[in-house]
Scaffold this active site. Structure first.
Site, PDB file in Angstrom:
ATOM      1  NE  ARG A  44      -0.706   5.934  -4.540  1.00  8.37           N
ATOM      2  CZ  ARG A  44      -0.959   6.462  -3.359  1.00  8.37           C
ATOM      3  NH1 ARG A  44      -1.014   7.754  -3.184  1.00  8.37           N
ATOM      4  NH2 ARG A  44      -1.157   5.680  -2.320  1.00  8.37           N
ATOM      5  N   GLY A  45      -4.286   5.128  -4.958  1.00 10.95           N
ATOM      6  CA  GLY A  45      -4.867   5.172  -3.614  1.00 10.95           C
ATOM      7  C   GLY A  45      -6.327   4.802  -3.721  1.00 10.95           C
ATOM      8  NE  ARG A  87      -3.741  -0.103  -9.260  1.00 14.32           N
ATOM      9  CZ  ARG A  87      -3.155   0.411  -8.184  1.00 14.32           C
ATOM     10  NH1 ARG A  87      -3.401   1.666  -7.833  1.00 14.32           N
ATOM     11  NH2 ARG A  87      -2.356  -0.322  -7.445  1.00 14.32           N
ATOM     12  CD  GLN A 192       3.125   3.026  -4.056  1.00 17.30           C
ATOM     13  OE1 GLN A 192       4.213   2.506  -3.783  1.00 17.30           O
ATOM     14  NE2 GLN A 192       2.185   2.391  -4.744  1.00 17.30           N
ATOM     15  CG  ASP A 233      -5.608  -0.924  -1.677  1.00 17.27           C
ATOM     16  OD1 ASP A 233      -4.717  -0.961  -0.808  1.00 17.27           O
ATOM     17  OD2 ASP A 233      -5.643  -0.085  -2.593  1.00 17.27           O
ATOM     18  CE  LYS A 244       0.794  -0.587  -2.919  1.00 19.00           C
ATOM     19  NZ  LYS A 244       0.419  -1.057  -4.268  1.00 19.00           N
TER      20      LYS A 244
HETATM   21  C1  LIG Z   1      -6.006   5.350   1.434  1.00 14.65           C
HETATM   22  S1  LIG Z   1      -5.846   3.780   0.855  1.00 14.65           S
HETATM   23  C2  LIG Z   1      -4.403   3.849  -0.097  1.00 14.65           C
HETATM   24  C3  LIG Z   1      -3.926   2.465  -0.412  1.00 14.65           C
HETATM   25  O1  LIG Z   1      -3.694   2.379  -1.810  1.00 14.65           O
HETATM   26  C4  LIG Z   1      -2.330   2.108  -1.991  1.00 14.65           C
HETATM   27  O2  LIG Z   1      -2.088   1.325  -3.115  1.00 14.65           O
HETATM   28  P1  LIG Z   1      -1.668   2.040  -4.508  1.00 14.65           P
HETATM   29  O3  LIG Z   1      -0.648   3.098  -4.172  1.00 14.65           O
HETATM   30  O4  LIG Z   1      -1.128   0.902  -5.334  1.00 14.65           O
HETATM   31  O5  LIG Z   1      -2.953   2.621  -5.063  1.00 14.65           O
HETATM   32  C5  LIG Z   1      -1.940   1.348  -0.747  1.00 14.65           C
HETATM   33  O6  LIG Z   1      -2.438   0.028  -0.762  1.00 14.65           O
HETATM   34  C6  LIG Z   1      -2.627   2.184   0.290  1.00 14.65           C
HETATM   35  O7  LIG Z   1      -2.794   1.590   1.532  1.00 14.65           O
END
Ligand SMILES: CSC[C@H]1O[C@H](OP(=O)(O)O)[C@H](O)[C@@H]1O
Length: 346
Positions: A44-45, A87, A192, A233, A244
């Site tokens: 993720r990320g 996603r 996270q 994102d 997030k």
């Molecule tokens: C380096 S941007 C990471 C960004 O992604 C995360 O979401 P997720 O853990 O659901 O993929 C979160 O929004 C972070 O800021």
């Protein structure tokens, strides 16, 4: 700790759902393995899922070429769509897939396989370099020599393939003696922050304190927070930023308490097709992510749940957007378009 390990015939994916208790990698051999890993947040990320998606396309091309099946390109494009849509909010995934497909020239399957692997390796290198540049640029914005910074979710090496975006700035700021400590939002519902960011900062021996999301307001009221750094994102052309869920609330609090609020994201996160945040698709995830923690109920069974994975922070609440091509201050529109143009011709 790398979210992905790439080999000549497969990719190992770090299962981030099991962190911090267990460090376990699993093998991906086809696009479907990567789709499932992204869907379940094993990987993720925003930047990391873009890179994972492109390696997934390479894996599928490799499989189809070896199988010698007919309809190679048609089947590859089906896989590309499956990867692209798994996603919806992070633009990096669709951007990486679309850019690769746009650069593919028709040819023998084995040449397509080689091209896709080269493009995935190049994107990975690009993101590492983008992270390093943002870390340097962002660290300069830290308000004083012993800043107490707050961050949300995970924007470190587990969300990218380098030092991270917001966490990369914090890491560099600490190295330069500009950061005294980090307030780490646990980041409900998937945690996270407490599972990943806390773990990364402990690995780096950077002073950090874990808080529940609801504690940020009181800390700001007590004058305990000097700056907020978050990732992104997807960024609309006017600067509205999806990140997030919980980020918007932090931005409102930061403005009320006159605390700088910074978004850290590579130019590849800016979506040239989206004028404002109201057009950013927000991923709704399953109810049990809120009702359960590691399978343990924390709410009555069958309880109705709202579970948007992201929210949108209006540009008016953002002090600056730190990108790999420079720090952008409001008004954002023209400058973000200019950065996109520079990136396009880089
Ligand atoms: C380096 S941007 C990471 C960004 O992604 C995360 O979401 P997720 O853990 O659901 O993929 C979160 O929004 C972070 O800021």
């Amino acid at each position: 700790m790398e979210p992905l390990r790439v080999f000549s015939d497969h990719v190992e994916i770090l299962d981030q759902r099991q962190l911090p208790q267990a460090v376990r990698y699993f093998n991906a051999h086809r696009a479907s393995d990567v789709v499932e890993a992204i869907r379940t947040l094993a990987v993720r990320g925003a930047p990391a899922i873009g890179i994972a998606g492109l390696y997934g396309l390479w894996l599928e091309a490799r499989y189809l070429a070896e199988a010698g099946e007919s309809g190679f390109m048609d089947k590859l494009l089906v896989a590309a769509q499956q990867l692209r849509h798994v996603r919806p909010t992070a633009v990096n995934l669709s951007w990486a897939i679309d850019r690769a497909l746009g650069r593919l020239t028709p040819g023998p399957a084995d040449e397509v396989v080689t091209r896709l692997r080269d493009m995935a390796d190049t994107l990975r290198q690009e993101e590492e370099e983008r992270n390093a540049r943002m870390a340097q640029l962002g660290a300069q914005l830290l308000p004083n020599r012993d800043s107490r910074v707050l961050t949300h979710c995970n924007t470190g090496s587990l969300a990218t393939v380098g030092v991270g975006t917001a966490l990369g700035v914090i890491r560099e700021g600490y190295r330069q003696g500009r950061v005294a400590m980090v307030w780490v939002d646990e980041t409900r519902p998937l945690l996270q922050g407490s599972r990943l960011t806390a773990w990364e900062l402990l690995q780096d021996q950077i002073p950090a304190t874990l808080i529940t999301d609801s504690m940020a307001a009181g800390l700001m009221q007590q004058g305990q927070v000097d700056a907020v750094f978050v990732g992104a994102d997807r960024i609309a052309l006017n600067g509205d930023t999806a990140n997030k869920v919980g980020t918007y609330g932090l931005a409102v609090l930061a403005q009320y308490h006159r605390i700088p609020f910074y978004v850290v994201a590579p130019v590849s996160t800016i979506d040239e097709h989206i004028a404002s945040g109201q057009d950013i698709p927000i991923e709704e995830r399953q109810a049990d992510e809120v009702r359960l923690i590691r399978g343990v109920p924390i709410a009555p069974e069958g309880m109705a749940v709202k579970n948007p994975a992201f929210d949108v922070t209006p540009y008016a609440l953002i002090s600056a957007i730190i990108t790999d091509r420079g720090v952008v201050y409001p008004p954002f529109d023209q400058k973000l378009r200019q950065l996109l143009e520079e990136d396009r011709h880089a």
